[in-house]
Design an enzyme around this catalytic site. Structure first.
Site, PDB file in Angstrom:
ATOM      1  N   ASP A  98     -11.155   2.995   3.895  1.00  0.00           N
ATOM      2  CA  ASP A  98     -11.474   1.569   3.779  1.00  0.00           C
ATOM      3  C   ASP A  98     -12.979   1.360   3.602  1.00  0.00           C
ATOM      4  OD1 ASP A  98      -9.546  -0.380   3.706  1.00  0.00           O
ATOM      5  OD2 ASP A  98      -9.216  -0.441   5.867  1.00  0.00           O
TER       6      ASP A  98
ATOM      7  N   LYS B  62       0.848  -1.198   0.000  1.00  0.00           N
ATOM      8  CA  LYS B  62       0.000   0.000   0.000  1.00  0.00           C
ATOM      9  C   LYS B  62       0.880   1.243   0.000  1.00  0.00           C
ATOM     10  CE  LYS B  62      -3.864  -2.274   2.230  1.00  0.00           C
ATOM     11  NZ  LYS B  62      -4.438  -2.741   3.492  1.00  0.00           N
TER      12      LYS B  62
ATOM     13  N   GLN C 199      -4.680  -1.629   9.678  1.00  0.00           N
ATOM     14  CA  GLN C 199      -4.571  -2.958   9.082  1.00  0.00           C
ATOM     15  C   GLN C 199      -5.144  -4.032  10.012  1.00  0.00           C
ATOM     16  OE1 GLN C 199      -3.378  -3.541   5.884  1.00  0.00           O
ATOM     17  NE2 GLN C 199      -4.084  -5.636   6.222  1.00  0.00           N
TER      18      GLN C 199
END
Ligand code: NDP
Length: 295
Positions: A119, A52, A96
């Site tokens: 997200d 990422k 995460q």
């Protein structure tokens, strides 16, 4: 059979995003910033976070990774998120998963400012998606990437029967809700299957568009697929393969070889949905930057 090439589409998309980042930099003097928090040393998570950050930098965004020890308390993590919520240089925040067991993942999801929740996991974003306000929310990245693939390959969706296998909060549920929306690129009749569904092949074999997000290697076999269906494989499963250097390889939830003889179009694993997920994360981060700067 048409291969839906997520690797190629994600490259095209990243080039488009890079051009947008550059032009917005000319206008504002600033670039979007994404901060990723990783708690602990999970090797798979470390690879995801590295990827990422690398992709973020490639397209000219600022990427910050905050690494926290595995014994971090929930309070310390929530305080860090609170600081990032108030930092004007941060346009996207991602924590995460999975998180160590002392931390409640839902509390973390709730702590992220919905306007920086790139997200798309916050209930406010998921709720807006369900209500059809896609321009006023963040759509979670994997379903959003699938929508982008269907659009770029001109897959007809209106009035089609879409069957989603899997009902997780990050893939199955937002996916099914997206396909249900009254939009040009969706507008399907939707069925959701899960582990308690009786006779899954009865449903999957009626699907014009079949989306598998289960986490079981080769679960969808040719006999479960309607001839001519479009099959989207979200699954990423590691199976042993002594012929490879690492001793394993990645496969999807769909038996690619068998199903490719029946389907009209399919995403491969790897190289299908996976590369799109990171690209859509960056698209969401750019969108956040645009909203904050009213661009
Ligand atoms: P989860 O484990 O959270 O959810 C799996 C879903 O599949 C659940 O709803 C579960 O049902 C259902 N399921 C499990 N077994 C069966 C079965 N035998 N029959 C029918 N349904 C079943 O997984 P995720 O949604 O997070 O991920 C799914 C897959 O997609 C994984 O392989 C994951 O690695 C991959 N993935 C890939 C991404 C990408 O970028 N390509 C991104 C995210 C995930 P129930 O709810 O009843 O338990």
């Amino acid at each position: 059979m048409l291969i839906i090439d997520g690797k190629k589409v994600s490259l095209d998309l990243k080039n488009e995003l890079k051009a947008s980042v550059e032009s917005f930099k000319t206008i504002t003097g600033n670039v979007p910033g994404l901060t990723v928090i990783i708690v602990g040393q999970d090797p798979a998570s470390q690879v995801y976070v590295r990827n990422k950050a690398k992709t973020c930098k490639e397209i000219g965004m600022i990427s910050t990774v905050i690494e926290m020890p595995a014994d971090t308390t929930e309070k310390v993590l929530l305080d860090t998120i609170h600081d990032l919520n108030n930092d004007p240089a941060v346009h996207g925040i991602l924590v995460q998963q999975p998180l160590p067991k002392q931390i409640d993942e839902f509390a973390v999801t709730l702590a992220i400012d919905p306007s920086k929740d790139v997200d798309g996991f916050h209930p406010e974003n998921l709720g807006r998606l369900v209500m059809g306000h896609l321009d006023k929310c963040f759509v979670s990245c994997t379903p959003y990437g699938i929508l982008e693939l269907l659009g770029r390959y001109n897959i007809e969706t209106k009035g089609k029967h879409c069957v989603v296998v899997g009902r997780s909060n990050i893939v199955g549920k937002p996916m099914a809700n997206l396909m249900l929306q009254k939009l040009e690129a969706t507008n399907c009749t939707v069925t959701i299957c899960h582990s308690a569904t009786e006779n899954i092949p009865f449903y999957t074999s009626q699907a014009d568009i079949l989306i598998a997000a289960i986490g079981k290697a080769g679960f969808i076999t040719a006999d479960m697929v309607k001839p001519g269906a479009v099959v989207i494989d979200v699954g990423i499963n590691r199976i042993e393969d002594p012929a490879t250097k690492s001793g394993y390889r990645l496969v999807g939830d769909v038996d690619f070889e068998g199903v490719s003889a029946v389907a009209s179009a399919m995403t491969p694993v790897p190289g299908g949905v996976g590369p799109m997920t990171i690209a859509m994360l960056l698209k969401n981060t750019l969108q956040s930057f645009q909203r904050i700067n009213r661009l």
